[in-house]
Design a protein around this motif. Sequence first.
Motif, PDB file in Angstrom:
ATOM      1  N   MET A   1     -71.383  98.432  13.899  1.00 37.88           N
ATOM      2  CA  MET A   1     -71.719  96.940  13.330  1.00 37.88           C
ATOM      3  C   MET A   1     -70.739  96.605  12.142  1.00 37.88           C
ATOM      4  SD  MET A   1     -75.108  95.007  12.603  1.00 37.88           S
ATOM      5  CE  MET A   1     -75.736  95.535  14.063  1.00 37.88           C
ATOM      6  N   GLY A   2     -69.795  96.047  12.440  1.00 41.21           N
ATOM      7  CA  GLY A   2     -68.868  95.748  11.110  1.00 41.21           C
ATOM      8  C   GLY A   2     -69.045  94.574  10.255  1.00 41.21           C
ATOM      9  N   LEU A   3     -68.793  94.560   8.950  1.00 39.73           N
ATOM     10  CA  LEU A   3     -68.900  93.595   8.095  1.00 39.73           C
ATOM     11  C   LEU A   3     -67.524  93.169   8.176  1.00 39.73           C
ATOM     12  CD1 LEU A   3     -71.200  94.885   5.576  1.00 39.73           C
ATOM     13  CD2 LEU A   3     -71.711  93.514   7.487  1.00 39.73           C
ATOM     14  N   VAL A   4     -67.097  91.754   8.660  1.00 38.97           N
ATOM     15  CA  VAL A   4     -65.865  91.279   8.738  1.00 38.97           C
ATOM     16  C   VAL A   4     -65.279  90.211   7.750  1.00 38.97           C
ATOM     17  CG1 VAL A   4     -65.574  92.002  11.113  1.00 38.97           C
ATOM     18  CG2 VAL A   4     -66.495  89.728  10.535  1.00 38.97           C
ATOM     19  N   ALA A   5     -66.539  89.438   6.999  1.00 46.07           N
ATOM     20  CA  ALA A   5     -66.295  88.186   6.246  1.00 46.07           C
ATOM     21  C   ALA A   5     -67.234  87.938   5.260  1.00 46.07           C
ATOM     22  CB  ALA A   5     -66.026  86.966   7.171  1.00 46.07           C
ATOM     23  N   LEU A   6     -66.778  87.767   4.070  1.00 47.23           N
ATOM     24  CA  LEU A   6     -67.710  87.366   2.916  1.00 47.23           C
ATOM     25  C   LEU A   6     -67.244  86.022   2.322  1.00 47.23           C
ATOM     26  CD1 LEU A   6     -70.047  87.871   0.854  1.00 47.23           C
ATOM     27  CD2 LEU A   6     -68.367  88.989  -0.416  1.00 47.23           C
ATOM     28  N   ALA A   7     -67.970  84.990   2.311  1.00 47.29           N
ATOM     29  CA  ALA A   7     -67.843  83.756   1.611  1.00 47.29           C
ATOM     30  C   ALA A   7     -68.640  83.770   0.416  1.00 47.29           C
ATOM     31  CB  ALA A   7     -68.101  82.568   2.542  1.00 47.29           C
ATOM     32  N   THR A   8     -67.621  83.885  -0.653  1.00 48.64           N
ATOM     33  CA  THR A   8     -68.361  84.195  -2.356  1.00 48.64           C
ATOM     34  C   THR A   8     -68.614  82.819  -2.741  1.00 48.64           C
ATOM     35  OG1 THR A   8     -66.985  86.221  -2.283  1.00 48.64           O
ATOM     36  CG2 THR A   8     -67.883  85.089  -4.379  1.00 48.64           C
ATOM     37  N   LEU A   9     -69.678  82.488  -3.084  1.00 48.05           N
ATOM     38  CA  LEU A   9     -70.200  81.375  -3.900  1.00 48.05           C
ATOM     39  C   LEU A   9     -70.729  81.617  -5.353  1.00 48.05           C
ATOM     40  CD1 LEU A   9     -72.144  79.885  -1.040  1.00 48.05           C
ATOM     41  CD2 LEU A   9     -69.896  79.415  -1.462  1.00 48.05           C
ATOM     42  N   ALA A  10     -70.923  80.545  -6.140  1.00 47.52           N
ATOM     43  CA  ALA A  10     -71.471  80.763  -7.394  1.00 47.52           C
ATOM     44  C   ALA A  10     -72.445  81.638  -7.484  1.00 47.52           C
ATOM     45  CB  ALA A  10     -71.355  79.610  -8.240  1.00 47.52           C
ATOM     46  N   TRP A  11     -73.499  81.153  -6.572  1.00 44.45           N
ATOM     47  CA  TRP A  11     -74.968  81.713  -6.556  1.00 44.45           C
ATOM     48  C   TRP A  11     -74.913  82.673  -5.415  1.00 44.45           C
ATOM     49  CZ3 TRP A  11     -75.733  81.250  -1.303  1.00 44.45           C
ATOM     50  CH2 TRP A  11     -75.335  80.341  -0.631  1.00 44.45           C
ATOM     51  N   GLY A  12     -74.304  83.225  -4.712  1.00 42.36           N
ATOM     52  CA  GLY A  12     -74.287  84.588  -3.938  1.00 42.36           C
ATOM     53  C   GLY A  12     -73.158  84.504  -2.903  1.00 42.36           C
ATOM     54  N   GLY A  13     -73.497  84.840  -1.701  1.00 41.30           N
ATOM     55  CA  GLY A  13     -72.578  84.856  -0.659  1.00 41.30           C
ATOM     56  C   GLY A  13     -73.214  85.163   0.720  1.00 41.30           C
ATOM     57  N   MET A  14     -72.534  85.172   1.758  1.00 41.58           N
ATOM     58  CA  MET A  14     -72.812  85.248   3.140  1.00 41.58           C
ATOM     59  C   MET A  14     -71.924  86.337   3.842  1.00 41.58           C
ATOM     60  SD  MET A  14     -73.727  82.257   5.964  1.00 41.58           S
ATOM     61  CE  MET A  14     -75.056  81.569   5.022  1.00 41.58           C
ATOM     62  N   TRP A  15     -72.410  87.048   4.783  1.00 40.65           N
ATOM     63  CA  TRP A  15     -71.590  87.762   5.630  1.00 40.65           C
ATOM     64  C   TRP A  15     -71.898  87.375   7.034  1.00 40.65           C
ATOM     65  CZ3 TRP A  15     -73.346  92.229   2.163  1.00 40.65           C
ATOM     66  CH2 TRP A  15     -72.262  92.633   1.451  1.00 40.65           C
ATOM     67  N   ALA A  16     -70.766  87.484   7.791  1.00 39.80           N
ATOM     68  CA  ALA A  16     -70.939  87.163   9.345  1.00 39.80           C
ATOM     69  C   ALA A  16     -70.617  88.575   9.801  1.00 39.80           C
ATOM     70  CB  ALA A  16     -69.763  86.109   9.795  1.00 39.80           C
ATOM     71  N   LEU A  17     -71.538  89.073  10.927  1.00 43.72           N
ATOM     72  CA  LEU A  17     -71.371  90.331  11.524  1.00 43.72           C
ATOM     73  C   LEU A  17     -70.666  90.124  12.815  1.00 43.72           C
ATOM     74  CD1 LEU A  17     -74.844  91.454  10.514  1.00 43.72           C
ATOM     75  CD2 LEU A  17     -72.870  91.520   9.360  1.00 43.72           C
ATOM     76  N   ASP A  18     -69.781  90.997  13.071  1.00 48.35           N
ATOM     77  CA  ASP A  18     -69.143  91.076  14.349  1.00 48.35           C
ATOM     78  C   ASP A  18     -69.901  92.304  15.117  1.00 48.35           C
ATOM     79  OD1 ASP A  18     -67.441  91.393  16.578  1.00 48.35           O
ATOM     80  OD2 ASP A  18     -65.832  92.257  15.322  1.00 48.35           O
ATOM     81  N   THR A  30     -75.929  87.262  10.674  1.00 50.11           N
ATOM     82  CA  THR A  30     -75.566  87.018   9.086  1.00 50.11           C
ATOM     83  C   THR A  30     -76.288  87.425   8.087  1.00 50.11           C
ATOM     84  OG1 THR A  30     -74.818  84.663   9.930  1.00 50.11           O
ATOM     85  CG2 THR A  30     -75.211  85.047   7.572  1.00 50.11           C
ATOM     86  N   VAL A  31     -75.753  87.849   7.097  1.00 51.21           N
ATOM     87  CA  VAL A  31     -76.474  88.446   5.947  1.00 51.21           C
ATOM     88  C   VAL A  31     -76.091  87.579   4.853  1.00 51.21           C
ATOM     89  CG1 VAL A  31     -76.873  90.262   4.329  1.00 51.21           C
ATOM     90  CG2 VAL A  31     -76.521  90.920   6.785  1.00 51.21           C
ATOM     91  N   ARG A  32     -77.311  87.017   4.258  1.00 54.59           N
ATOM     92  CA  ARG A  32     -76.814  86.080   3.024  1.00 54.59           C
ATOM     93  C   ARG A  32     -77.361  86.482   1.703  1.00 54.59           C
ATOM     94  NH1 ARG A  32     -77.707  79.616   3.288  1.00 54.59           N
ATOM     95  NH2 ARG A  32     -77.932  79.085   1.009  1.00 54.59           N
ATOM     96  N   PHE A  33     -76.814  86.201   0.716  1.00 50.35           N
ATOM     97  CA  PHE A  33     -77.188  86.513  -0.603  1.00 50.35           C
ATOM     98  C   PHE A  33     -77.457  85.508  -1.403  1.00 50.35           C
ATOM     99  CE2 PHE A  33     -76.965  91.350  -0.477  1.00 50.35           C
ATOM    100  CZ  PHE A  33     -76.122  91.449   0.539  1.00 50.35           C
ATOM    101  N   ASP A  34     -78.686  85.381  -1.934  1.00 53.89           N
ATOM    102  CA  ASP A  34     -79.005  84.468  -2.853  1.00 53.89           C
ATOM    103  C   ASP A  34     -79.223  84.991  -4.431  1.00 53.89           C
ATOM    104  OD1 ASP A  34     -78.565  82.465  -1.197  1.00 53.89           O
ATOM    105  OD2 ASP A  34     -80.807  82.292  -0.445  1.00 53.89           O
ATOM    106  N   GLY A  35     -78.836  84.129  -5.436  1.00 59.31           N
ATOM    107  CA  GLY A  35     -79.199  84.606  -6.930  1.00 59.31           C
ATOM    108  C   GLY A  35     -78.067  84.253  -7.687  1.00 59.31           C
ATOM    109  N   ASP A  36     -78.187  84.272  -8.912  1.00 59.67           N
ATOM    110  CA  ASP A  36     -76.921  84.234  -9.832  1.00 59.67           C
ATOM    111  C   ASP A  36     -76.301  85.550 -10.087  1.00 59.67           C
ATOM    112  OD1 ASP A  36     -77.925  81.493 -10.292  1.00 59.67           O
ATOM    113  OD2 ASP A  36     -79.260  82.029 -11.777  1.00 59.67           O
ATOM    114  N   LEU A  37     -75.483  85.770  -9.215  1.00 61.01           N
ATOM    115  CA  LEU A  37     -74.549  86.777  -9.057  1.00 61.01           C
ATOM    116  C   LEU A  37     -73.571  86.766  -9.909  1.00 61.01           C
ATOM    117  CD1 LEU A  37     -75.332  87.648  -5.070  1.00 61.01           C
ATOM    118  CD2 LEU A  37     -76.671  88.027  -7.296  1.00 61.01           C
ATOM    119  N   GLU A  38     -73.479  87.481 -11.216  1.00 61.11           N
ATOM    120  CA  GLU A  38     -72.434  87.514 -12.151  1.00 61.11           C
ATOM    121  C   GLU A  38     -71.594  88.847 -12.200  1.00 61.11           C
ATOM    122  OE1 GLU A  38     -73.568  86.023 -15.598  1.00 61.11           O
ATOM    123  OE2 GLU A  38     -74.208  83.984 -14.792  1.00 61.11           O
TER     124      GLU A  38
END
Length: 224
Positions: A1-18, A30-38
């Motif tokens: 199961m590969g992780l192929v994309a990360l959309a980086t946002l100020a508050w976290g990010g999201m991976w789409a899985l292939d 999808t794996v979604r990350f939330d939080g103030d990730l600095e």
Amino acid sequence: MGLVALATLAWGGMWALDHGSETAVLPLETVRFDGDLERLSEAELREAVSAHLQGGLLGVDVAALRRGVEALPWVDTATVRRVWPDTVRITIREQQPVARWGEVALMNAKARVFQPRTLPDGLPSLTGPPGSAARVLEQYQALRLALTPLGLEPIGLDLDERRAWTVELADGGLIRLGREDTQSRIERLIRAWPRITPAQDQRIAVIDLRYPNGFSLRWTQDED
């Protein structure tokens, strides 16, 4: 199961899985990350979760995901939950350091010690024997409250192997508290301080409070 994309946002990010040949009834998309990730990097997050994404939405081990993320030095806590129909959401609270601990670690407000690859500047420096982090932090906070109104700014505190305290001040001076009666010794300094008037070019070198009924004060002159 590969992780192929990360959309980086100020508050976290999201991976789409292939998934490739993934045959789960409810595949995990999808794996979604939330939080103030600095301070957390994409590479660290990717490595922390990539081994725990098998089994589709229902079969993924959310406890293993949480442990993997919380093993990262800059993660204080993480919560993981499934979001219908195809997403895992991971909410992260990053560590908020309040002091350096020793030469290579940091400490948060709960006196939890963690060791990231790099240490930020501008934090007080605390040191002590193993297992003494909470005690040293508590003492530092009490000393800061007591000394700041005197114009004395503590930036470091050391508890040595003999359990004696030494305070480092912002101007380079030291306060030697010793091992016993530290509260009464600080109170003695507070009472006497209004009567102490340094010359314009003098700075504190050492205040030694380890006397039964008084203290000694040695000044140093500015080089310029």
